[in-house]
Design a protein around this motif. Sequence first.
Motif, PDB file in Angstrom:
ATOM      1  N   ASP A  95       7.627   6.039 -29.944  1.00 21.00           N
ATOM      2  CA  ASP A  95       7.004   7.077 -29.118  1.00 21.00           C
ATOM      3  C   ASP A  95       7.063   6.755 -27.631  1.00 21.00           C
ATOM      4  O   ASP A  95       6.943   7.633 -26.791  1.00 21.00           O
ATOM      5  CB  ASP A  95       5.543   7.287 -29.523  1.00 21.00           C
ATOM      6  CG  ASP A  95       5.428   7.872 -30.918  1.00 21.00           C
ATOM      7  OD1 ASP A  95       6.344   8.612 -31.335  1.00 21.00           O
ATOM      8  OD2 ASP A  95       4.436   7.569 -31.606  1.00 21.00           O
ATOM      9  N   ALA A  96       7.195   5.473 -27.278  1.00 25.09           N
ATOM     10  CA  ALA A  96       7.204   5.073 -25.869  1.00 25.09           C
ATOM     11  C   ALA A  96       8.001   3.783 -25.707  1.00 25.09           C
ATOM     12  O   ALA A  96       8.121   2.985 -26.633  1.00 25.09           O
ATOM     13  CB  ALA A  96       5.786   4.872 -25.369  1.00 25.09           C
ATOM     14  N   LEU A  97       8.510   3.591 -24.502  1.00 25.83           N
ATOM     15  CA  LEU A  97       9.255   2.380 -24.163  1.00 25.83           C
ATOM     16  C   LEU A  97       8.487   1.588 -23.112  1.00 25.83           C
ATOM     17  O   LEU A  97       7.667   2.147 -22.374  1.00 25.83           O
ATOM     18  CB  LEU A  97      10.645   2.748 -23.623  1.00 25.83           C
ATOM     19  CG  LEU A  97      11.514   3.568 -24.568  1.00 25.83           C
ATOM     20  CD1 LEU A  97      12.810   3.967 -23.877  1.00 25.83           C
ATOM     21  CD2 LEU A  97      11.800   2.804 -25.850  1.00 25.83           C
ATOM     22  N   ASP A  98       8.767   0.301 -23.015  1.00 33.71           N
ATOM     23  CA  ASP A  98       8.121  -0.535 -22.007  1.00 33.71           C
ATOM     24  C   ASP A  98       8.525  -0.055 -20.613  1.00 33.71           C
ATOM     25  O   ASP A  98       9.704   0.210 -20.356  1.00 33.71           O
ATOM     26  CB  ASP A  98       8.536  -1.998 -22.183  1.00 33.71           C
ATOM     27  CG  ASP A  98       8.112  -2.567 -23.532  1.00 33.71           C
ATOM     28  OD1 ASP A  98       7.156  -2.027 -24.131  1.00 33.71           O
ATOM     29  OD2 ASP A  98       8.739  -3.545 -23.975  1.00 33.71           O
ATOM     30  N   GLY A 129      12.404   2.293 -13.598  1.00 39.18           N
ATOM     31  CA  GLY A 129      12.022   3.554 -14.234  1.00 39.18           C
ATOM     32  C   GLY A 129      13.230   4.403 -14.590  1.00 39.18           C
ATOM     33  O   GLY A 129      14.184   3.918 -15.179  1.00 39.18           O
ATOM     34  N   GLU A 130      13.205   5.677 -14.198  1.00 41.19           N
ATOM     35  CA  GLU A 130      14.259   6.612 -14.555  1.00 41.19           C
ATOM     36  C   GLU A 130      15.368   6.683 -13.504  1.00 41.19           C
ATOM     37  O   GLU A 130      16.263   7.503 -13.609  1.00 41.19           O
ATOM     38  CB  GLU A 130      13.661   8.004 -14.751  1.00 41.19           C
ATOM     39  CG  GLU A 130      12.731   8.074 -15.946  1.00 41.19           C
ATOM     40  CD  GLU A 130      12.150   9.468 -16.150  1.00 41.19           C
ATOM     41  OE1 GLU A 130      12.657  10.442 -15.550  1.00 41.19           O
ATOM     42  OE2 GLU A 130      11.186   9.579 -16.915  1.00 41.19           O
ATOM     43  N   THR A 135      19.832   2.464  -7.259  1.00 44.13           N
ATOM     44  CA  THR A 135      19.506   1.103  -6.809  1.00 44.13           C
ATOM     45  C   THR A 135      20.264   0.722  -5.553  1.00 44.13           C
ATOM     46  O   THR A 135      20.010  -0.304  -4.954  1.00 44.13           O
ATOM     47  CB  THR A 135      19.810   0.066  -7.905  1.00 44.13           C
ATOM     48  OG1 THR A 135      21.204   0.114  -8.217  1.00 44.13           O
ATOM     49  CG2 THR A 135      18.975   0.314  -9.149  1.00 44.13           C
ATOM     50  N   GLY A 136      21.209   1.536  -5.128  1.00 41.89           N
ATOM     51  CA  GLY A 136      22.012   1.229  -3.946  1.00 41.89           C
ATOM     52  C   GLY A 136      21.479   1.849  -2.662  1.00 41.89           C
ATOM     53  O   GLY A 136      22.128   1.817  -1.633  1.00 41.89           O
TER      54      GLY A 136
END
Length: 149
Positions: free
Chosen positions: A132-135, A140-141, A147-148
């Motif tokens: 149902d959920a991820l760490d 994040g998304e 990231t650059g």
Amino acid sequence: MTEIRFVRLAHGQGLPAPRYESEAAAGMDLAAAVPEDAPIMLAPGARALVPTGLVLQFPVGFEAQVRPRSGLAFRHGVTVLNAPGTIDADYRGELKVLLVNLGEEDFLVSRGARIAQLVVAAVARAEVTETDALDPTTRGEGGFGSTGR
């Protein structure tokens, strides 16, 4: 060292076996097993499935990756379309290379031409589990260059 066994098909007779061209090379060169009198002409934008005349066998837990040759890509714009192409350990068909000409001139694939390289890699198999959920992570998304910035 991992053993790769191969069967040479009739149209691959006389061609070199896959081999490393230098002591520290990661990939082994693959040769085109096209007929001497029927090379493949790749027009700009065209693609072709080029036979190697080889059927491979290697241990479960490994794959063989078909990758472009940098010289062909740089000089002619010819590359492996689905790079890297994956050969699974249980595949027993002929190894063929999907070449595409992204260059501006016709490119002739003649018998024995080194058309791609083969890299052998270990494969980690994963167990997929629905949840149902991820760490959470700091990222994040963020994707597609986030990231650059």
